[in-house]
Design a protein around this motif. Structure first.
Motif, mmCIF file in Angstrom:
data_model
loop_
_atom_site.group_PDB
_atom_site.id
_atom_site.type_symbol
_atom_site.label_atom_id
_atom_site.label_comp_id
_atom_site.label_asym_id
_atom_site.label_seq_id
_atom_site.Cartn_x
_atom_site.Cartn_y
_atom_site.Cartn_z
ATOM 1 N N HIS A 55 60.590 18.295 -65.825
ATOM 2 C CA HIS A 55 60.926 19.295 -66.198
ATOM 3 C C HIS A 55 61.808 19.555 -66.261
ATOM 4 N N ILE A 56 63.035 20.579 -67.793
ATOM 5 C CA ILE A 56 63.826 20.768 -67.924
ATOM 6 C C ILE A 56 64.497 22.687 -67.662
ATOM 7 N N HIS A 57 65.460 22.673 -67.010
ATOM 8 C CA HIS A 57 66.002 23.627 -67.377
ATOM 9 C C HIS A 57 67.301 24.052 -68.523
ATOM 10 N N HIS A 58 66.743 25.940 -68.274
ATOM 11 C CA HIS A 58 67.010 25.894 -70.523
ATOM 12 C C HIS A 58 68.082 26.429 -69.891
ATOM 13 N N GLY A 59 69.841 26.664 -70.577
ATOM 14 C CA GLY A 59 70.459 28.579 -70.154
ATOM 15 C C GLY A 59 71.283 27.933 -68.996
ATOM 16 N N ALA A 60 70.544 27.137 -67.861
ATOM 17 C CA ALA A 60 71.427 27.173 -66.633
ATOM 18 C C ALA A 60 70.963 26.028 -65.590
ATOM 19 N N GLY A 61 71.699 25.412 -65.135
ATOM 20 C CA GLY A 61 71.727 24.160 -64.200
ATOM 21 C C GLY A 61 70.864 24.524 -62.966
#
Length: 138
Positions: A55-61
Motif C-alpha cells: 500500500h501507499i500513503h498519499h498526502g501524509a507519512g
C-alpha cells in the motif's frame, strides 16, 4: 491464535478484529484506536503470519512503533527488514510498502499518522505466500 494470547503481545488495548480492513490483509489482525486528535494513533496487532497488502500513503507519512513480538517491514525494491519491539520505522508519503508479523509469532505496532485533509491510503496487491515464505530471520 486465541484472543487471550494476543492481548498479551503488548500493554496496549488489543481492540476488535479489524474487519473493515480485512480485505487488505492476509490473516487476522486487530485494531484499537488510541487517539484521533491531530495525530491518529492505532494499536495494530497481527496474528502469526498475518500481513497487510502492499500500500501507499498519499498526502501524509506513517510512523510505526513496534511494541510487541516480531514483524516484517518492506519497501518496494528493497529487502524486507525484521522488526523487534522498541524499533521505530518512518514511512514517507508515496512509498509503496507492507508490514506484518513473522510466520510463527504475533506482532503489534502503534501506527501514527498526522491527520491531513485529503490524505488517503491506496491498497494494492497482496504480498504473495511465495514471497512471504522466502523471508528468513537472520
Amino acid at each position: 491464535m486465541e484472543k487471550e494470547a494476543l492481548e498479551k503481545v503488548s500493554d496496549f488495548a488489543l481492540g476488535e478484529e479489524n474487519l473493515a480492513f480485512a480485505p487488505y490483509f492476509i490473516g487476522k489482525s486487530y485494531l484499537s484506536l488510541l487517539n484521533d486528535k491531530e495525530v491518529g494513533i492505532y494499536n495494530v496487532t497481527f496474528e502469526p503470519g498475518c500481513r497487510n497488502n502492499w500500500h501507499i500513503h498519499h498526502g501524509a507519512g506513517q510512523i510505526l512503533i513496534c511494541i510487541g513480538g516480531r514483524g516484517w517491514y518492506q519497501e518496494a525494491g528493497k529487502d524486507a527488514r525484521l522488526l523487534n519491539s522498541g524499533e521505530v520505522v518512518y514511512i514517507a508519503p508515496e512509498i509503496k510498502h507492507w508490514h506484518g508479523a513473522v510466520s510463527d509469532e504475533a506482532f503489534a505496532h502503534l501506527s501514527l499518522s498526522v491527520l491531513v485533509e485529503g490524505a488517503s491510503n491506496e491498497w494494492l496487491e497482496p504480498v504473495t505466500d511465495e514471497a512471504y515464505n522466502k523471508l528468513k530471520i537472520q
